[in-house]
Design an enzyme around this catalytic site. Structure first.
Site, short mmCIF file in Angstrom:
data_model
loop_
_atom_site.label_atom_id
_atom_site.label_comp_id
_atom_site.label_asym_id
_atom_site.label_seq_id
_atom_site.Cartn_x
_atom_site.Cartn_y
_atom_site.Cartn_z
CD GLU A 92 19.84 -35.16 8.65
OE1 GLU A 92 19.06 -34.38 8.08
OE2 GLU A 92 20.04 -35.13 9.87
CB CYS A 105 30.32 -34.53 10.61
SG CYS A 105 29.50 -35.46 11.91
CB CYS A 112 21.93 -44.10 16.78
SG CYS A 112 23.21 -44.56 17.98
CB CYS A 116 22.66 -40.60 24.05
SG CYS A 116 24.05 -41.75 23.95
CB CYS A 119 21.83 -38.08 20.81
SG CYS A 119 22.49 -38.23 19.13
CB SER A 191 32.98 -39.87 18.25
OG SER A 191 32.40 -39.54 19.49
CB CYS A 333 27.23 -32.05 18.41
SG CYS A 333 28.82 -31.41 17.93
N1 SAH Z 1 27.70 -42.36 18.58
C1 SAH Z 1 28.98 -41.68 18.67
C2 SAH Z 1 29.11 -40.66 17.60
C3 SAH Z 1 28.32 -39.38 17.82
S1 SAH Z 1 29.47 -38.14 17.98
C4 SAH Z 1 29.15 -41.11 20.07
O1 SAH Z 1 28.18 -41.15 20.82
O2 SAH Z 1 30.24 -40.72 20.44
C5 SAH Z 1 28.55 -36.81 18.40
C6 SAH Z 1 28.86 -36.21 19.74
O3 SAH Z 1 27.83 -35.26 20.02
C7 SAH Z 1 28.81 -37.24 20.87
O4 SAH Z 1 29.71 -36.91 21.88
C8 SAH Z 1 27.39 -37.07 21.33
O5 SAH Z 1 27.18 -37.58 22.61
C9 SAH Z 1 27.25 -35.58 21.26
N2 SAH Z 1 25.86 -35.13 21.26
C10 SAH Z 1 24.75 -35.86 21.06
N3 SAH Z 1 23.66 -35.11 21.17
C11 SAH Z 1 24.08 -33.86 21.41
C12 SAH Z 1 23.44 -32.61 21.62
N4 SAH Z 1 22.13 -32.52 21.55
N5 SAH Z 1 24.19 -31.52 21.84
C13 SAH Z 1 25.54 -31.62 21.87
N6 SAH Z 1 26.20 -32.76 21.70
C14 SAH Z 1 25.49 -33.88 21.49
#
Ligand code: SAH
Length: 352
Positions: A92, A105, A112, A116, A119, A191, A333
């Site tokens: 996506e 984006c 992944c 986390c 996410c 990021s 995000c």
């Molecule tokens: N893998 C990279 C790129 C993802 S960037 C990273 O982790 O940085 C997307 C951003 O959104 C990251 O900061 C991630 O931690 C955050 N994110 C992930 N899940 C989210 C959620 N459910 N709500 C808000 N932010 C989230």
């Protein structure tokens, strides 16, 4: 040398032409065809002799991701695309207009591996990394669909860019170079969830890309719970690596901090974050949690987000709050996820 057209930098095309005994201007014609005329197929590049077109089609495939679906995510122009690669894998990517400018984006992996907790992208693990050509192709697919080049690129879609370091850096160089899409380096943001070797490598690249680091917790105990990567590279390792990055490059890192109600959004968390970042060159970007089915955390109230923001600002930390967009279509995000006919597919997290 890469084996796909969109992974080739101008110097690679120059070397390709030299090795093939072609005049140097062919490299320029090829780059113009790819990025100015945005050909979808080598056959369309009629300034080249037919034999060269055939050779390119055989040796340098122009892998166009196929648009599977296009989902408007609210009435404000945000559109989420599901793209399919040549082998059927899907990612996506999101088109985000704001004030006449557009940010795309992009995803760096199919799924992944970082897991986390909050996410959606990591819920089913990582199927594979994208190639450099596929990452550039993600952008070209939307350039063609939307008829314009995005002003900004954020590598904040599915995947951990530093777990696919070489392909991501090559793709960003292609997007950045003048004969490519010519997107300014400072308009390209990577990021990472905190993959320290990637931060260290990027410090030595001599590029001006922006770097964001996902922090989300002010101490190891909480960060361990939210982000397994913290067990490998805890704050005591991550933050010095970030400081070294800033010292080496002069570039200030933006720390992303997703606010989850009651979990990391209390005044005590703000105070701990201030202690952690005080004296460091740092910016903070607060992100109110986007709902994700597999994570029971809630979005904080707007008042709590503002109080957190205010505490950081009063401590003199340069802080912004991300306006979360695209939630209606799971395009915000952390909501991008595997939607793959080959693997298990989850339904959408929210139906509103
Ligand atoms: N893998 C990279 C790129 C993802 S960037 C990273 O982790 O940085 C997307 C951003 O959104 C990251 O900061 C991630 O931690 C955050 N994110 C992930 N899940 C989210 C959620 N459910 N709500 C808000 N932010 C989230």
């Amino acid at each position: 040398m890469p084996d796909e057209a969109y992974a080739m930098l101008p110097q690679d095309w120059a070397a390709f032409c030299k090795a093939a005994g072609l005049p140097a201007f062919r490299a320029k014609q090829i780059l113009q065809g790819l990025y100015r005329d945005r050909i979808a197929d080598w056959a369309a590049l009629t300034t080249l002799p037919p034999a060269l077109r055939e050779r390119l089609a055989a040796e340098m495939p122009l892998r166009q991701p196929r648009e599977v679906t296009r989902t408007p995510a609210g009435g404000d122009g945000v559109v989420k695309y599901l793209l399919e690669m040549a082998d059927g894998e899907r990612v996506e990517t999101v088109w985000i207009p704001a004030d006449g400018r557009v940010t795309q984006c992009i995803s760096s992996q199919v799924g992944c591996a970082m897991h986390c907790a909050f996410c959606a992208s990591g819920q089913l693990g990582c199927v594979r990394s994208l190639t450099a050509g596929e990452i550039v192709g993600e952008v070209m697919a939307l350039v063609r669909a939307q008829g314009r080049v995005p002003n900004n690129i954020v590598v904040m879609g599915m995947g951990e860019p530093f777990m696919n370091y070489d392909a991501v850096l090559r793709a960003l160089r292609v997007l950045n170079c003048q004969q490519g899409l010519n997107i300014g380096a400072r308009h390209i943001t990577l990021s990472t969830c905190g993959v320290v070797p990637g931060i260290e490598r990027l410090a030595g690249e001599g590029v001006q890309f922006e770097l964001s680091v996902s922090l989300h917790a002010p101490d190891d105990a909480l960060r361990d719970r939210l982000m397994p990567v913290n067990k490998r590279w805890p704050l005591g390792v991550l933050l010095p690596a970030c400081d070294a990055y800033t010292a080496a490059t002069g570039r200030i890192i933006t720390y992303e901090y997703t606010l989850v109600r009651g979990l990391n959004d209390r005044p005590a968390h703000a105070a701990a974050l201030i202690r952690l970042l005080r004296g460091r060159k740092a910016r903070v970007n607060l992100i109110p949690l986007s709902p994700v089915a597999e994570f029971e955390g809630q979005t904080p109230t707007h008042a709590d987000c503002l109080a957190f923001l205010d505490a950081l600002l009063r401590a003199g930390i340069h802080t912004t709050m991300r306006r979360s967009r695209g939630r209606q279509a799971d395009a915000a995000c952390g909501q991008l996820r595997l939607r793959n006919p080959k693997g298990p597919t989850h339904g959408t997290a929210t139906e509103n």
